[in-house]
Design a protein around this motif. Sequence first.
Motif, PDB file in Angstrom:
ATOM      1  N   UNK A 173       0.809  -1.208   0.000  1.00 13.18           N
ATOM      2  CA  UNK A 173       0.000   0.000   0.000  1.00 13.18           C
ATOM      3  C   UNK A 173       0.847   1.265   0.000  1.00 13.18           C
ATOM      4  N   UNK A 174       0.213   2.331  -0.460  1.00 10.03           N
ATOM      5  CA  UNK A 174       0.832   3.657  -0.396  1.00 10.03           C
ATOM      6  C   UNK A 174       0.570   4.302   0.963  1.00 10.03           C
ATOM      7  N   UNK A 175      -0.194   3.621   1.799  1.00 10.08           N
ATOM      8  CA  UNK A 175      -0.510   4.103   3.151  1.00 10.08           C
ATOM      9  C   UNK A 175      -0.133   3.036   4.162  1.00 10.08           C
ATOM     10  N   UNK A 176      -0.116   3.398   5.448  1.00 13.79           N
ATOM     11  CA  UNK A 176       0.201   2.355   6.440  1.00 13.79           C
ATOM     12  C   UNK A 176      -0.821   1.215   6.369  1.00 13.79           C
ATOM     13  N   UNK A 177      -0.352  -0.018   6.418  1.00 13.31           N
ATOM     14  CA  UNK A 177      -1.288  -1.151   6.419  1.00 13.31           C
ATOM     15  C   UNK A 177      -1.196  -1.889   7.747  1.00 13.31           C
ATOM     16  N   UNK A 178      -2.305  -2.434   8.149  1.00 12.97           N
ATOM     17  CA  UNK A 178      -2.350  -3.168   9.413  1.00 12.97           C
ATOM     18  C   UNK A 178      -2.667  -4.640   9.226  1.00 12.97           C
TER      19      UNK A 178
END
Lengths: 625, 342
Positions: A81-86
Amino acid sequence: MLELVTQEAKQPFRKRVEELQAVTIRFAGDSGDGMQLAGTQFSISSAIFGNDISTLPDYPAEIRAPAGSLGGVSGFQINFSANPVHTPGDRVNALIAMNPAALKTNLPDVEPGGLVVVNSDAFTKSDLAKAGYTDNPLEDEALNARYRLVKVPLSRMNAEALAGSGLTAKIVDRCKNFFALGLVYWLYDRPLEPTLRWIEEKFAKKPEIADANIRSLKAGYSFGETTDAFAVSYRVAKAKIAPGRYRTITGNEATALGLVTAAKKSGRTLFYGTYPITPASEILHQLSRYKNFGVLTFQAEDEIAGITSAIGAAFGGAMGVTGTSGPGMALKTEAIGLAVMTELPLIIINVQRGGPSTGLPTKTEQADLLQAVVGRNGECPVPVLAAQSPTDCFWTAIEAWQIATRFMTPVIVLSDGYIANGAEPWRIPTEAEIPAIEVPTPQAVPNEQFYPYARNADLARPWALPGTPGLEHRIGGLEKQNITGAVCYEAQNHDKMVRLRAQKVANVAKVIPPVEVSGPPSGDLLVIGWGGTYGAITAACQEVRARGRQVSNLHLRHLNPFPANLGEVLARFKRILVPELNLGQLLLLLRGHFQVNAIGFSKVQGKPFLMSEIEAEILRLLDGE
Amino acid sequence: MSTIPSIPLDVLKPADFASDQDVRWCPGCGDYSILAQIKKVLPKLGIPRENFVFVSGIGCSSRFPYYLNTYGFHSIHGRAPGIATGLKIARPELSVWVITGDGDGLSIGGNHLIHAIRRNLDINIILFNNRIYGLTKGQFSPTSELGKMTKSSPFGTIDNPIRPLTVALGVEASFVARSLDVDPTHLAATLERAARHKGTSFVEVYQDCNVFNHGAYDYAADKSTRPDNVLYLEHGKPMIFGKNRDKGLRLNGLRLEVVQLGNGITEDDLLFHDEAAPDGTLAYLLSQMRYPEFPEPMGVLRCVDKPRYEALAHEQIAQAKAKAGEGKLDDLYGEGDVWTVN
């Protein structure tokens, strides 16, 4: 359905590139198809590219289940992802299926309209039959309408790419996972270099195999570039990640590194006594390589000898550690009691899997919490910690050793199959930033009687080591007389000792950090979890809050004792939701300790929570359904 | 801070090994004699008192560590070999002893016993064999003779007894010996040899439980019958026994047989004991001899040199350090593909 064309017929052309925020892909094939390898390589390449990632390997317990069977399907899912992933992702955007069985077992997880790339060469009559297909699904119109199905004659093209290599047909066929990987690299605009480097290192002594794998990888990539089966490729921008040096790491790798670190930081020899068991064995594999760190690994004859050898090493002053999974934990139970009675520092790592009994060896679960907290004969308190993510295993291992040595107690660390095998980027710490662990070694004082069960302010007894003149003493599993440590069956003494041991473990709460709430500090609903559900719960709560709804969440690392402020925090919420991969074990503990109105949310399918499952449950509660 | 020094080795005596605990074995128990002999042997070994560790499991014999003023660990049932193994690997310089019994070592702890022996750690395992469960008050043990009537076998046992020495030889023990509680001189000498052996020493001690199995070893313990029922093994010597030293052991094919000396049979026809034989066949045959068909062997059946686990473990570490240098955590953290985010 698009027709395949040969490369020669087409000039390379510039294809459209589509920007995506996040993608979840899954490689699936027979357990011999190298899917775990392909998935791992894709993960590392994505992380190096700059995405945040989370992975979910899923493999059968059988090493080689019958080829082509449904039970033999091995999968590896990556969310990048281009964002934080959980989490590793709820819905699969793209599936790479190497045979009919892989298609059948994995298709239900693919989003409608999702990309499905299949090795059409594997859809033979016999493999279709093994997967239980009466008709070829690739010709099923409904399936073609529901998904973007791309049929790639992968086996054949891979063989053509390796024509003239001089390798046997069997070895050539084994390279096809690299062909598939190369194709997916093109599809998602990944760099090839990390995998090329890996192949060269891995097969340094077999250059012909290295060469073949490289050719397959590049052929797969070129195929993506030239074929018009794929009109579009995708790009997932780099994520905004805190500056630093990074690598990917699995939970088991992080546990091993944490243990070596704690040993060095405390000046003690790490002794890892264990018996191989899925999914904990990688910790042993990893540690057995660290000989030049002075790490002693002992593959014992059974689980019991694994822990008793660690207890013996601890008596000798080493950092005694044992690691296992549920069935092994059951076998170690009596010895944990011995470590409690003898008040020796020890770490017991339980990488949980589906139970009871042999259960689901390769699948994840959180059903060993009560076993860890209360599952022993007698009043037998043990501090229990749970790691919440792969990288968190590193810090959890270090904290476990701090608690074990400060309070002279065995400590149970709970991990699970999901975080143990799953990988994520790890900001590499430096040795210098990790604080030393002070562990005193008592010496005899002239004219002063030594008492092995005299206690300090924490109620810890001294860790006096064999070889120290004047401190000769005997310990054992029989009840001890307070202070002297002599065998004692006296009623009041037993009462006193039981309470002292309980208070000592309760004292751990004085040194662990208070829990912190994400979201509003008080309100209607608090979601509380522990261990490997951190990612799914965090993502779900963030999602709900992003929709403008009020929900708070907190995640417990300390399950025994609970953090000192937990009761006060819980009291600030009207309702408490406890999602767990069991039938309500933390729920029982919270209700028992705090008499709170907690609601359980259980899943026991051998799989982690989907973010959407927790989100839906939160919304259901908020909407008062 | 000043500390207490070791007791100088030249003045260390048996009394220095007595702990402050009252010995709580039944009066007349064979364990007293074993304790006394071990206290005699320890000061002779040239090892500081603080470097001895006695590890035991559960059972009457396993109370042993409480009665010695050394380091001691009274652990859980059958698991002493595991604890001793971890301790010895972590601290090779310590003199580690395992005190166990026929139930502790051969029943619940059988698995640990054989694996400790096959690894050949430099530890001493002393198995007190009284052929009965004493601490649980009189059930049969894995060494009880077939048909024995006990509380848990009122019609007689129906399981075949295990032979401790055969078990040890089966996993290729490097030192196997037997002695008897009421033969203090022989017992002390055997224990001393066991202690000095480099590698796992396994010693079976015939021990009388005078409450639940009194007289189990009368044939070997009674001085009037002992010479005819016991064969004292001596390395390099012919295997002779009997009140008049007129009986011997001979090999007939693959079997041992008892022969009467004289009538053309001389010492030269007998088997000569070779405790150092590289293969354990002779020792195995001896371990199978059972009263009344045969005299039972006492002394060292086998004593050979073999690689020791803890030595190999530390050698691997030394080699790795020599080759790769002392490990650095920062190198370890940065293994594999590393990238930098600015």
